[in-house]
Write a protein that holds these residues in place. Sequence first.
Motif, PDB file in Angstrom:
ATOM      1  N   ARG A 264       2.150   2.079  -3.377  1.00  0.00           N
ATOM      2  CA  ARG A 264       1.095   2.658  -4.226  1.00  0.00           C
ATOM      3  C   ARG A 264       0.625   4.018  -3.701  1.00  0.00           C
ATOM      4  NH1 ARG A 264      -2.763  -2.701  -5.133  1.00  0.00           N
ATOM      5  NH2 ARG A 264      -1.234  -3.909  -6.330  1.00  0.00           N
ATOM      6  N   ARG A 265       1.267   4.510  -2.634  1.00  0.00           N
ATOM      7  CA  ARG A 265       0.915   5.776  -1.993  1.00  0.00           C
ATOM      8  C   ARG A 265      -0.554   5.805  -1.570  1.00  0.00           C
ATOM      9  NH1 ARG A 265       5.001   9.270  -2.421  1.00  0.00           N
ATOM     10  NH2 ARG A 265       6.598   8.895  -4.027  1.00  0.00           N
ATOM     11  N   SER A 266      -1.025   4.694  -1.067  1.00  0.00           N
ATOM     12  CA  SER A 266      -2.406   4.577  -0.617  1.00  0.00           C
ATOM     13  C   SER A 266      -2.511   4.988   0.847  1.00  0.00           C
ATOM     14  CB  SER A 266      -2.906   3.140  -0.784  1.00  0.00           C
ATOM     15  OG  SER A 266      -4.146   2.956  -0.147  1.00  0.00           O
ATOM     16  N   THR A 267      -3.603   5.703   1.175  1.00  0.00           N
ATOM     17  CA  THR A 267      -3.826   6.075   2.577  1.00  0.00           C
ATOM     18  C   THR A 267      -4.104   4.850   3.443  1.00  0.00           C
ATOM     19  OG1 THR A 267      -6.185   6.410   2.120  1.00  0.00           O
ATOM     20  CG2 THR A 267      -4.721   8.340   1.936  1.00  0.00           C
ATOM     21  N   GLY A 268      -4.416   3.736   2.797  1.00  0.00           N
ATOM     22  CA  GLY A 268      -4.672   2.510   3.553  1.00  0.00           C
ATOM     23  C   GLY A 268      -3.452   2.049   4.332  1.00  0.00           C
TER      24      GLY A 268
ATOM     25  N   LEU B 281       0.828  -1.209   0.000  1.00  0.00           N
ATOM     26  CA  LEU B 281       0.000   0.000   0.000  1.00  0.00           C
ATOM     27  C   LEU B 281       0.861   1.257   0.000  1.00  0.00           C
ATOM     28  CD1 LEU B 281      -2.745  -1.101   2.552  1.00  0.00           C
ATOM     29  CD2 LEU B 281      -3.001  -0.822   0.074  1.00  0.00           C
TER      30      LEU B 281
END
Length: 446
Positions: A61-65, A58
Motif C-alpha cells: 500500500r506504499r505506507s510509511t508504516g 503496508l
Amino acid sequence: MAALVGVSWSLALLAHAAAAIAAWVLLPGGFPLLHARFFANRALPAVAVGSVIAVGVLAARRSTGARVLLLLFPAAWLGVALAAGTMFSESGGTVAFGAGCLAVVLSLGLAMAWWRFGVPPRLTWLAALPGVVFGAGFVAAQRAPEPSTAPFAAPEVELGGDRWTRSLAGPASFDVAPWLRVVPSSGEVSVQAGAVGIVVEPRLEFISRSPDRFWTVFAPLQWRGDSPVRRLERADRELAVDYSDEGSLRVRATSDQSAAIDARTALQAPVFSHLNSFTRVSITGHRRLGLRFSPCPEVVVEVIHFDYPFGAPARFAYLDAGGAFRVVQASDAEKGPFTTLGEGRLARGEPLSVVLVEKGDSPPRELATIVFHDWSRQLSTELSPTAGWGLPQNAFEFGLASNAPSSAAYLTLTLAGTSVGRGWDSVGHAAGSYTNRIEIRLPPSR
C-alpha cells in the motif's frame, strides 16, 4: 539502489518468517499459557510471522508504516545480543556477537531505506522498544530455572567382618562373588545371570555442563574423566571404594542370588547440564527384552530401538508432580506428543522395581529384578524445557543399540536432564549428597 534495498529486505523478511515457522514446528509445545516456553516457542514465532505479513501489506500500500515496522527486526536482534551478553557471560558470547552483527546489518539496510524515502518522525522510534523486549525475552526464556532436585544422604553402609586396604597398584577389577564383579576406577558393577550380562554404573555423571544456565552447545569445552580412587576396602563378599571427589561405592553380595549397591556422589555447588545420568544399566545376552515396572505390573513394555534426530519413536518413563508414573512412546524419535503405554502410582521416596523379562520365551521368563530405592525421592518434577507436553525433567529412558531385538539394551535414569525432546537447554542439580541404592535379584534357576 532502491531495488537492491527492496530485494535485500524481502529476503531478510522471508528468512525471518521461515525461521519463525521452523521454531513453531520444531520447538516443543504443550506448555501452560503463562510459562516462559509458551512465550518463546509459540507466541514469539507467531508475532514474527505476523510482523512479516504486516510489513508486506503496508509496503504493497506504499505506507510509511512499513518502514516503521521494520524497526522491530534489528531491535529484536539487539535485544538478543544484550540479553545473551549480560545473562550468559561465560557461554553467551557467540550468540551475542552473531545477534549484534545481524542487528547492525539490518540497521544499515534500514538506514539506506530511510535515506532514500525519508526518516519517519521521532516518535516512531518507540516501535523499536517492543523488538528489544521480544528479543531479550526469548533469550531470558532459555535460562535454566533454579535446581529442583532433592539430594538425600542415607546413613552410610559399613562393611562387615575383617577388612583390608589395597593400594592403587591392585587389580583393575574385583570379584565380589563368582557372578559379581566391580571395576573401581569406572564404578562399574557387573552381574552375570546365566547368558545375560548386566552392567550397572550407579554414580551420578554429567556429560555436558553449562557454567551459566544457558544451552550447553554454547558452553566452553569441558572434559571430565573418572574420579581417582582414593581408598579400597574389602571384606567377605563386600567391596568399598572411596573416590577423591568425596563420592563412594559399596557393593555387597547379599546372597547367592542378590546384590546390593550403594553409590554416593557429593556436589559442592549446583550443576546445570543437558545430558547426565543418575544410573546407567546395559544388558546383553537377551533375545527380546521387555520391562515390567512396579507401578504398572500388568504391562510388559518391549525395549525397542529408536532413531535420532527423526524417525522411529523412543520409549521411556517418568514420574510427574502428582505421583503418576507413566511409560510413554514419543511420536517422532524422542520428541512429543507422547502416547501412554502404561501408568500407575509411585509415591515420592518409594522404590521403583523393574523386572527384566525375556519375551523371546513362551511363556515370558524373568531374567532379573532391579530395584532403585532412591530415584523417586531425589528427582525433579518441574517441567522439562525440551520435552514439552507436560513432561518433567526426570526420565527413565530405555532402548536398544540397533534394530536387532537381541542387540545390547540400555537403561538410563536421570533426576533432571533434557535428553528427551528438542534443544540443548540445561537444568539443575542442587548442591548436596546424592544417594543411589540399588538391589539386583536374580532368579534361583539362573
